[in-house]
Design a protein around this motif. Sequence first.
Motif, PDB file in Angstrom:
ATOM      1  N   PRO A   1       0.825  -1.212   0.000  1.00 19.87           N
ATOM      2  CA  PRO A   1       0.000   0.000   0.000  1.00 19.87           C
ATOM      3  C   PRO A   1       0.860   1.265   0.000  1.00 19.87           C
TER       4      PRO A   1
ATOM      5  N   GLY B   1      -4.508  -3.994  -3.405  1.00 21.24           N
ATOM      6  CA  GLY B   1      -3.664  -3.961  -2.211  1.00 21.24           C
ATOM      7  C   GLY B   1      -2.476  -3.020  -2.321  1.00 21.24           C
ATOM      8  N   GLY B   2      -2.292  -2.379  -3.479  1.00 21.89           N
ATOM      9  CA  GLY B   2      -1.204  -1.418  -3.588  1.00 21.89           C
ATOM     10  C   GLY B   2      -0.451  -1.494  -4.896  1.00 21.89           C
TER      11      GLY B   2
END
Length: 70
Positions: free
Chosen positions: A29, A62-63
């Motif tokens: 993230p 999630g990033g």
Amino acid sequence: NGEVLKNDEEGLDSKRKKLLECVGCEPMPIDELVKCSGFKVSDVSSMLLSLELEGKVERVEGGYMKSMGI
């Protein structure tokens, strides 16, 4: 003036290199990338966009993570 511009470009390259070192093979993230790099959120966001356009990182659930070709 040309030398000043060159130094600014070198600084940007070293910052992007440092950020890229924080990005791994698992999704990370933005807040973790900010902690790892020590850069401001706005700087990390703009560098990630640049790295993404260059194909060095991918935005995933999630990033961000390194692109498979890296």
